[in-house]
Design an enzyme around this catalytic site. Sequence first.
Site, PDB file in Angstrom:
ATOM      1  N   HIS A   1       0.802  -1.216   0.000  1.00  0.00           N
ATOM      2  CA  HIS A   1       0.000   0.000   0.000  1.00  0.00           C
ATOM      3  C   HIS A   1       0.833   1.264   0.000  1.00  0.00           C
ATOM      4  CE1 HIS A   1      -3.722   1.762  -0.703  1.00  0.00           C
ATOM      5  NE2 HIS A   1      -3.405   2.730   0.114  1.00  0.00           N
TER       6      HIS A   1
ATOM      7  N   ARG B   1     -11.187 -10.490 -11.348  1.00  0.00           N
ATOM      8  CA  ARG B   1      -9.939  -9.989 -11.923  1.00  0.00           C
ATOM      9  C   ARG B   1      -8.947 -11.140 -12.080  1.00  0.00           C
ATOM     10  NH1 ARG B   1      -6.460  -7.300  -6.976  1.00  0.00           N
ATOM     11  NH2 ARG B   1      -4.976  -6.988  -8.633  1.00  0.00           N
ATOM     12  N   ARG B   2      -7.785 -10.835 -12.631  1.00  0.00           N
ATOM     13  CA  ARG B   2      -6.674 -11.788 -12.793  1.00  0.00           C
ATOM     14  C   ARG B   2      -7.072 -12.999 -13.625  1.00  0.00           C
ATOM     15  NH1 ARG B   2      -6.426 -11.914  -7.176  1.00  0.00           N
ATOM     16  NH2 ARG B   2      -5.224 -10.204  -6.327  1.00  0.00           N
TER      17      ARG B   2
ATOM     18  N   TYR C   1       1.745   5.520  -2.181  1.00  0.00           N
ATOM     19  CA  TYR C   1       2.035   6.879  -1.720  1.00  0.00           C
ATOM     20  C   TYR C   1       3.411   7.321  -2.180  1.00  0.00           C
ATOM     21  CZ  TYR C   1      -2.339   6.368   0.449  1.00  0.00           C
ATOM     22  OH  TYR C   1      -3.676   6.168   0.602  1.00  0.00           O
TER      23      TYR C   1
ATOM     24  N   HIS D   1      -9.837   0.680  -9.955  1.00  0.00           N
ATOM     25  CA  HIS D   1      -9.469   1.662  -8.923  1.00  0.00           C
ATOM     26  C   HIS D   1      -8.002   2.065  -9.029  1.00  0.00           C
ATOM     27  CE1 HIS D   1      -8.867   3.523  -5.006  1.00  0.00           C
ATOM     28  NE2 HIS D   1      -7.883   2.656  -4.797  1.00  0.00           N
ATOM     29  N   PHE D   2      -7.093   1.073  -9.082  1.00  0.00           N
ATOM     30  CA  PHE D   2      -5.690   1.502  -9.032  1.00  0.00           C
ATOM     31  C   PHE D   2      -5.203   2.089 -10.352  1.00  0.00           C
ATOM     32  CE2 PHE D   2      -4.810  -3.242  -9.271  1.00  0.00           C
ATOM     33  CZ  PHE D   2      -4.136  -3.255 -10.493  1.00  0.00           C
ATOM     34  N   HIS D   3      -5.893   1.747 -11.447  1.00  0.00           N
ATOM     35  CA  HIS D   3      -5.534   2.430 -12.690  1.00  0.00           C
ATOM     36  C   HIS D   3      -5.993   3.883 -12.654  1.00  0.00           C
ATOM     37  CE1 HIS D   3      -4.508  -1.527 -14.315  1.00  0.00           C
ATOM     38  NE2 HIS D   3      -3.813  -0.870 -15.216  1.00  0.00           N
TER      39      HIS D   3
END
Lengths: 271, 541
Positions: free
Chosen positions: B215, B429-430, B219, B366-368
Amino acid sequence: MSVRGNSIFRDRWAIRCIALTAVLFVAIAFIGLVLLPLLQPNVKAAGLWDAICSAAGIARKPTNTTPVAPDFKISSVVVTPEMLDTADAQSIGRGATLAHQCAICHGPAGFSRADSPNLSGQYASAIYKQLKDFQSGARSNAIMTPFAAKLTDQDMIDVASYYAYLPRLPEDRTRQVIVAPQIVSNGAPLRNIPPCGSCHGSIDHKVGSPWLQGQPAAYIKAQLQAFARGQRNNDISQQMRNIARQMTPQEIDEAARYYSSLSQSAQLTGR
Amino acid sequence: MLTNKRLILAHFWLAFSVFGLAILLGAWQMLIRSPLHAWISNPEWYYRSLTAHGTVMGYVFPTLVAMGFGYAISETSLNQPLIGRRWAWAGFWLVLIGAVTAMVPVSLGLASVLYTFYPPMIGNPFYYIGVVLVVVGSWIWVALMSINLAAWKRANPDKPVPLAMFANVAGSYLWAWTAVGAALELLLQIIPAAIGLTSTIDAGLSRVFFSWTLHAIVYFWLIPAYIAYYTIVPRAIGGKVYSDAMARIAFILFLVVSMPIGMHHTFADPQVGAGFKFIHSAFTALVAIPTLLTVFTICASVEIAGRLRGGKGPFGWIAALPWDNPIMLAVTFSFIMLGFGGAGGLINMSYQLDATIHNTQWITGHFHLIFGGAIVIMYFAIAYDLWPHLTGRQLTNLRLMRTQLWLWFIGMIVTTFPWHWVGILGMPRRMAYYDYTNAALEPTALSVSISVVGAFILVISAILFFVVLLEGQRAPRENAGPYRFSMAVHPPVTLPAVLNGHALWVTLMVGLTITNYGFPVYELVTRSGMSVPAIYVGGER
């Protein structure tokens, strides 16, 4: 502009920040480890300490009650990646002698037309595991069980090493290649069926899975049906039973036909 | 004072080159798993590409941007030539050699384990060794940032550390510490299994170690974007930073609270206790504080610019903003994407809500949106802002830059919004192959196809980005003057020592890591019977 204070750890702001962080952690930990486990009606904790241990992730000791035993024998073989991956010449030689008794069904060179599995070039760990399971009763077969009963552990290692040492038949490039059916190349993800090829070769090979190319269609089909009906249950994590149960009869036929059409039996039957 | 322009340019060019290759893989993956393309019939090709895309985009690209930007910040904000120039080049070469070492086995299909490693799957050892080299190269950068700041502090004992450098060093410490989790996993568990010293692996422990990295690494990717928000945007649009102290507090809060929260990635894992999942979930919520402080401060800083340009009334200042300025566009788009991505993140960090989208396409969407959208668009802005100072040539094609940023924004929205939606519909996913003829997946077909269109808009935007930079390399030479960072409206008269150094915050970061990870790791290490046989991929097929 200037900077106030020299050592930050003697700074009153620093002390406040450390204190605030500590209070924050203690409060959050209290809620997570004590309060919430006690408040949750579905968590059956024996007491405060038990609730804390459970929330902290400490593994509970197994209960004393005896687990329910299945009504069939389970396989005791643990297949590891390095199992039988090196064989010495002596072992292969002994295996060749022992394999004479196998030749009537599996062929003198490890392949036959008797619809029994072709063993030449098969993974040693796969053959060894099946022999062990026949011996222990985890897998049973009217012909194989008596044969396996009298083998020692070293005998099984030797036979497995011998067949693994034999070359696989080369692909017959003159034959028209059957296009892999969906079930082999894609599986059926929504029924939790991975592609056959992701364990049994062509896409990838996973430890313990036998090489299927050129195996007789009748044999593959019979095994899939046995897995589906629960008549064969020596797949360690039930993976083949779960897969075969979900396969349609047509998919079983397609997979069996596809694998049998590849290389080995193709040459054998002279097609 | 930029004296090591070649060093900084080398980092940026390598970063953007690998980004350019990896985005093509990403678009290809989107296409071949969509209903618009017949299935390629070999999932291994998909996972191979996915591993390469993730490894490059996750480990190599942002690390190089942070390193290059960090060296630029050190030289310009401290106004001193970089100490340890040769070490910096050594770090660069280590990252390059590491990236190549990792990518060779991945390209050969020997390590299709995805960039998050997923033990007990084990690939070729050179893949992991390559990743370790990338991290070691970046740790040289961490050390150099610390050394350069220390030297400046010795020479300027009473001066506050410039905000850009303060934030940059905070980011480097965050990276140094968060990379330790994956390093432990690689060195103690995965590499021994990959080179044959062990044949079993405790996958649960591996996942906990990886969550330590997984995580806070986000950041670390985010810090260059945040530095750009605070120290580039206000200056570039003719405003000032609303509060210097608020900026410093935001960065130190990121340093402290982005570390002890990674276990919200293991909500569905049985080996972690529910109490610790709650603790990590609660600390994840705290990340909202520095995020919202930043949103407030930057919006206020932008408003100052709008009012300085003659904007009046509650909303008139918005119209007065320099909308033809690419940096203005970039920060606007970045904030919109950060807003949506952050809102989605609230669902991911909640122990209960996460269950509805766990392991679905929502997570990838989300992370894209956060990384590819909010963060990478600011990497473009950083490059546009810095380039004339690095090359000595102006970037004059503002229109093309605006088009590029618009396309990136539109492309990212078109890609990720349907991506979130299909996750809510339950699309896992995956997976390499989806049977859209199946009634359970049929409703996702249209959304997945729209995502593919978005992916190709992103590819076009990336191409335009390279066109802008290459045009810049060919433009006539012109002195861009000294590189400056934004000024605060009220530069603080005095600064508490805690806002001028990192020792306290690093101590809190390490302390909270120990409190939040110490017991779960200890419990897993000492528990017996947890290891499973390693599954070697990429062997005989």
